[in-house]
Write an enzyme that holds these catalytic residues in place. Sequence first.
Site, PDB file in Angstrom:
ATOM      1  N   HIS A   1       0.835  -1.154   0.192  1.00 52.37           N
ATOM      2  CA  HIS A   1       0.112   0.022  -0.022  1.00 52.37           C
ATOM      3  C   HIS A   1       0.698   1.315   0.011  1.00 52.37           C
ATOM      4  CE1 HIS A   1      -3.637  -2.392   1.712  1.00 52.37           C
ATOM      5  NE2 HIS A   1      -3.588  -2.590   0.376  1.00 52.37           N
TER       6      HIS A   1
ATOM      7  N   GLY B   1      -2.117  -9.322  12.599  1.00 50.03           N
ATOM      8  CA  GLY B   1      -2.550  -7.926  12.918  1.00 50.03           C
ATOM      9  C   GLY B   1      -3.438  -7.578  11.731  1.00 50.03           C
TER      10      GLY B   1
ATOM     11  N   LEU C   1      -5.487 -10.203  17.467  1.00 47.85           N
ATOM     12  CA  LEU C   1      -6.186  -9.701  18.722  1.00 47.85           C
ATOM     13  C   LEU C   1      -7.303 -10.526  18.873  1.00 47.85           C
ATOM     14  CD1 LEU C   1      -4.928  -8.149  21.056  1.00 47.85           C
ATOM     15  CD2 LEU C   1      -6.152  -6.090  20.312  1.00 47.85           C
ATOM     16  N   GLU C   2      -8.147 -10.338  17.820  1.00 44.51           N
ATOM     17  CA  GLU C   2      -9.568 -10.900  17.941  1.00 44.51           C
ATOM     18  C   GLU C   2      -9.568 -12.183  16.917  1.00 44.51           C
ATOM     19  OE1 GLU C   2     -11.623  -6.814  17.794  1.00 44.51           O
ATOM     20  OE2 GLU C   2     -11.115  -7.566  15.655  1.00 44.51           O
TER      21      GLU C   2
ATOM     22  N   ALA D   1       0.257  -8.814  19.309  1.00 45.16           N
ATOM     23  CA  ALA D   1       1.314  -9.089  18.362  1.00 45.16           C
ATOM     24  C   ALA D   1       2.765  -9.265  19.016  1.00 45.16           C
ATOM     25  CB  ALA D   1       1.274  -8.244  17.077  1.00 45.16           C
TER      26      ALA D   1
HETATM   27  N1  LIG Z   1       0.297   1.218  10.704  1.00 46.54           N
HETATM   28  C1  LIG Z   1       0.022   1.548   9.339  1.00 46.54           C
HETATM   29  O1  LIG Z   1       0.581   1.600   8.591  1.00 46.54           O
HETATM   30  C2  LIG Z   1      -1.652   1.488   9.360  1.00 46.54           C
HETATM   31  C3  LIG Z   1      -2.393   2.229  10.141  1.00 46.54           C
HETATM   32  C4  LIG Z   1      -3.621   2.276  10.059  1.00 46.54           C
HETATM   33  C5  LIG Z   1      -4.374   1.657   8.599  1.00 46.54           C
HETATM   34  N2  LIG Z   1      -3.356   1.280   7.921  1.00 46.54           N
HETATM   35  C6  LIG Z   1      -3.910   0.451   6.498  1.00 46.54           C
HETATM   36  O2  LIG Z   1      -5.211   0.835   6.119  1.00 46.54           O
HETATM   37  C7  LIG Z   1      -6.083  -0.127   5.893  1.00 46.54           C
HETATM   38  C8  LIG Z   1      -7.201  -0.663   6.851  1.00 46.54           C
HETATM   39  O3  LIG Z   1      -6.554  -0.526   8.191  1.00 46.54           O
HETATM   40  P1  LIG Z   1      -7.157  -1.407   9.364  1.00 46.54           P
HETATM   41  O4  LIG Z   1      -6.560  -0.808  10.796  1.00 46.54           O
HETATM   42  O5  LIG Z   1      -8.684  -1.668   9.281  1.00 46.54           O
HETATM   43  O6  LIG Z   1      -6.175  -2.621   9.478  1.00 46.54           O
HETATM   44  P2  LIG Z   1      -6.767  -4.153   9.472  1.00 46.54           P
HETATM   45  O7  LIG Z   1      -7.868  -4.788   8.602  1.00 46.54           O
HETATM   46  O8  LIG Z   1      -5.377  -4.644   9.205  1.00 46.54           O
HETATM   47  O9  LIG Z   1      -7.051  -4.335  11.125  1.00 46.54           O
HETATM   48  C9  LIG Z   1      -6.173  -4.280  12.218  1.00 46.54           C
HETATM   49  C10 LIG Z   1      -6.279  -5.766  12.931  1.00 46.54           C
HETATM   50  O10 LIG Z   1      -5.418  -5.816  13.792  1.00 46.54           O
HETATM   51  C11 LIG Z   1      -5.789  -6.318  15.002  1.00 46.54           C
HETATM   52  N3  LIG Z   1      -5.176  -5.911  16.114  1.00 46.54           N
HETATM   53  C12 LIG Z   1      -5.311  -4.825  16.688  1.00 46.54           C
HETATM   54  N4  LIG Z   1      -4.100  -4.488  17.543  1.00 46.54           N
HETATM   55  C13 LIG Z   1      -3.661  -5.682  17.678  1.00 46.54           C
HETATM   56  C14 LIG Z   1      -2.325  -6.098  18.268  1.00 46.54           C
HETATM   57  N5  LIG Z   1      -1.871  -5.309  19.087  1.00 46.54           N
HETATM   58  N6  LIG Z   1      -1.952  -7.106  17.998  1.00 46.54           N
HETATM   59  C15 LIG Z   1      -2.420  -8.238  16.996  1.00 46.54           C
HETATM   60  N7  LIG Z   1      -3.453  -7.548  16.143  1.00 46.54           N
HETATM   61  C16 LIG Z   1      -4.015  -6.533  16.586  1.00 46.54           C
HETATM   62  C17 LIG Z   1      -7.207  -5.971  14.907  1.00 46.54           C
HETATM   63  O11 LIG Z   1      -8.197  -6.728  15.772  1.00 46.54           O
HETATM   64  C18 LIG Z   1      -7.653  -5.980  13.655  1.00 46.54           C
HETATM   65  O12 LIG Z   1      -8.359  -7.197  13.210  1.00 46.54           O
HETATM   66  C19 LIG Z   1      -5.072  -1.273   5.706  1.00 46.54           C
HETATM   67  O13 LIG Z   1      -4.579  -1.121   4.573  1.00 46.54           O
HETATM   68  C20 LIG Z   1      -4.147  -0.908   6.617  1.00 46.54           C
HETATM   69  O14 LIG Z   1      -3.080  -1.440   6.589  1.00 46.54           O
HETATM   70  C21 LIG Z   1      -2.115   1.268   7.834  1.00 46.54           C
END
Ligand SMILES: NC(=O)c1ccc[n+]([C@@H]2O[C@H](COP(=O)([O-])OP(=O)(O)OC[C@H]3O[C@@H](n4cnc5c(N)ncnc54)[C@H](O)[C@@H]3O)[C@@H](O)[C@H]2O)c1
Length: 242
Positions: free
Chosen positions: A111, A189, A216-217, A233
């Site tokens: 992305h 994650g 997480l879930e 994670a």
């Molecule tokens: N860090 C980043 O670069 C970043 C942040 C926000 C969104 N995005 C991007 O935007 C889009 C949608 O984002 P999104 O947030 O719905 O992502 P996602 O669909 O990947 O959802 C995040 C998942 O991570 C899980 N999670 C939360 N905390 C966790 C932990 N500590 N350990 C393990 N699992 C955990 C949640 O249960 C959820 O299922 C994606 O392309 C995403 O990668 C990227």
Amino acid sequence: MRITDTTHVLVLTGAGISAESGVPTFRDAGGLWEGHDVTEVASPEGFAADPLLVWRFYSQRRAGMQGIEPNTAHRALVDLERRLGDRFLLATQNVDGLHAAAGSERIIEMHGALMRSRCTRCDRPPFADTTAYRAGVAPMCGQCKARGVDALLRPDIVWFGEMLPEGAIAQIEAFVRRAGRNLAFVAIGTSGLVHPAAGLVEAARRVGGTSYLVNLEAPANVTAFDHVVLGPATREVPALFT
Ligand SMILES: NC(=O)c1ccc[n+]([C@@H]2O[C@H](COP(=O)([O-])OP(=O)(O)OC[C@H]3O[C@@H](n4cnc5c(N)ncnc54)[C@H](O)[C@@H]3O)[C@@H](O)[C@H]2O)c1
Ligand SMILES: [Zn+2]
């Protein structure tokens, strides 16, 4: 997870792996980004309608990365890559750059990257850019300017409705084919149910590999993965690869 001399590991990470570093997931933000509908700030149409708004949004996200460090889950993937070499591939949906900061090398940024910009007009390669642009100033391409053309810069992010970077999917598919039944596909994650995680689970199954989810879930359809580990994670990823 048992790792032998032939094990190939394909990891797919989502926002959840960076959550404990302090990078909010989309859901943490209540499904809204800075109070905006995602299509306003993360689509080509949104950018065309209001480039300043989009730049303000990504500038805030860039500023928000100040002081954010990779965590033990990012680092466990670096250790694993050092053990496996070319039998390791990391595909990430994250744009935060934390995998590279931790030291991962075989990364496919599906992305794009928050800390990179590119021109909307010319084909100069995307370039590192940590600038949080001041409100009211839309950044312009210096190279186009030199030729007398006004062209906006944009974040090097794959927005909704845009294609993934050329070759990203092909590279992943080639890795899956090469690995065959030695493939361990590990999603971390990311909700395991939507593209591309769901597709990769199926691909792993087709070649006779094994799939893991660390999240997480529990996803709605737990049976899609051979192994599901529920927990944060930073705790579960290092434990999975020891
Ligand atoms: N860090 C980043 O670069 C970043 C942040 C926000 C969104 N995005 C991007 O935007 C889009 C949608 O984002 P999104 O947030 O719905 O992502 P996602 O669909 O990947 O959802 C995040 C998942 O991570 C899980 N999670 C939360 N905390 C966790 C932990 N500590 N350990 C393990 N699992 C955990 C949640 O249960 C959820 O299922 C994606 O392309 C995403 O990668 C990227
Ligand atoms: Zn240009």
